[in-house]
Scaffold this active site. Structure first.
Site, PDB file in Angstrom:
ATOM      1  N   ILE A   6     -27.846  37.948 104.440  1.00 49.06           N
ATOM      2  CA  ILE A   6     -27.397  38.452 105.738  1.00 49.06           C
ATOM      3  C   ILE A   6     -28.467  38.180 106.790  1.00 49.06           C
ATOM      4  O   ILE A   6     -29.642  38.498 106.589  1.00 49.06           O
ATOM      5  CB  ILE A   6     -27.118  39.960 105.692  1.00 49.06           C
ATOM      6  N   ASP A  54     -37.613  32.163 110.804  1.00 48.69           N
ATOM      7  CA  ASP A  54     -37.331  32.414 112.218  1.00 48.69           C
ATOM      8  C   ASP A  54     -36.158  31.546 112.668  1.00 48.69           C
ATOM      9  O   ASP A  54     -36.275  30.316 112.729  1.00 48.69           O
ATOM     10  CB  ASP A  54     -38.576  32.114 113.057  1.00 48.69           C
ATOM     11  N   ARG A 113     -26.722  24.796 105.269  1.00 54.12           N
ATOM     12  CA  ARG A 113     -27.057  23.586 104.509  1.00 54.12           C
ATOM     13  C   ARG A 113     -28.001  23.906 103.358  1.00 54.12           C
ATOM     14  O   ARG A 113     -27.805  23.434 102.222  1.00 54.12           O
ATOM     15  CB  ARG A 113     -27.716  22.556 105.434  1.00 54.12           C
ATOM     16  N   TYR A 144     -24.407  30.770 126.370  1.00 54.54           N
ATOM     17  CA  TYR A 144     -24.036  31.551 125.194  1.00 54.54           C
ATOM     18  C   TYR A 144     -22.686  31.087 124.656  1.00 54.54           C
ATOM     19  O   TYR A 144     -22.518  30.871 123.443  1.00 54.54           O
ATOM     20  CB  TYR A 144     -23.981  33.034 125.560  1.00 54.54           C
TER      21      TYR A 144
END
Length: 229
Positions: A6, A54, A113, A144
């Site tokens: 998650i 990150d 991937r 956005y």
């Protein structure tokens, strides 16, 4: 016991989803931006495992994950993290565009991937928590919305490519939801924030779990959730 990776579990919809999955005893692998955030997530979700990477730097995710233990099989990959910065097209700089495209689009593509072998092994499920902005773009929302329109395209392509491997792909399009991100949006819009007007994160979590729990052989592809009224 199902295994889930998650993103965005630290707040809002991601927290609500992680809590629901933890309550039913599933195994959670929570992606954090750095070691400090990983520690916070581990304390918040006892028994959960953490990964550090990150999303703002998708080109570094491969290196980061190659130095960490990953699950052997993966029942779901839940892309819930995201960033938003409003502004008119005439004002948005390349830096602002790149930040949102990297975190909201390129990072989910790269993380998918990297984890496809585990998803294929379990005939798992990829869920992209998109946005109403992934279906339409309003003024101030250009960057956005572009990232979220791209996320829809990513999901659609992935669904065709991986259907033969038994991997299911779902896009969820929440309307405005009462999260810290929504509070930031209201600040940028110069409007008063009233969370009671918007969707509860728990309601979106219910939608995500509904998609995950569909019987094998069926698939929810696209699902929109809106505030009532």
């Amino acid at each position: 016991m199902a295994t889930h990776v998650i993103t965005g579990a630290g707040s809002g919809i991601g927290t609500a989803v992680a809590e629901r999955l933890a309550e039913r005893g599933d195994e959670l692998w929570l992606l954090a931006r750095d070691a400090g955030r990983a520690k916070d997530l581990a304390e918040r979700f006892p028994g959960a495992k953490t990964l550090v990477g990150d999303l703002a730097e998708p080109e570094r995710l491969s290196w980061a994950l190659s130095h960490q233990t990953l699950p052997d099989r993966l029942d779901s990959l839940l892309h819930i993290a995201g960033v938003v910065e409003l502004g008119e097209v005439g004002e948005l700089t390349p830096k602002v565009w790149n930040q949102q495209l990297a975190t909201n689009l390129v990072a989910p593509a790269e993380l998918t991937r990297l984890l496809l072998p585990q998803l294929r092994a379990a005939q798992g499920h990829v869920v992209f928590v998109n946005s109403g902005a992934g279906l339409r773009a309003n003024a101030q929302w250009g960057a956005y919305a572009a990232s979220k329109h791209g996320l829809k395209a990513l999901a659609d392509a992935l669904r065709w490519e991986e259907s033969g491997n038994g991997v299911r792909v779902t896009s969820v399009y929440p309307g405005r939801t009462a999260t810290p991100m929504q509070q930031k949006v209201h600040q940028q819009e110069g409007k008063e924030y009233d969370p009671s007007r918007w969707i509860a994160p728990e309601s979106v979590a219910t939608t995500v779990l509904t998609a995950l729990d569909m019987p094998r052989g069926t698939e929810i592809t696209d699902l929109s959730v809106r505030p009532q009224g």
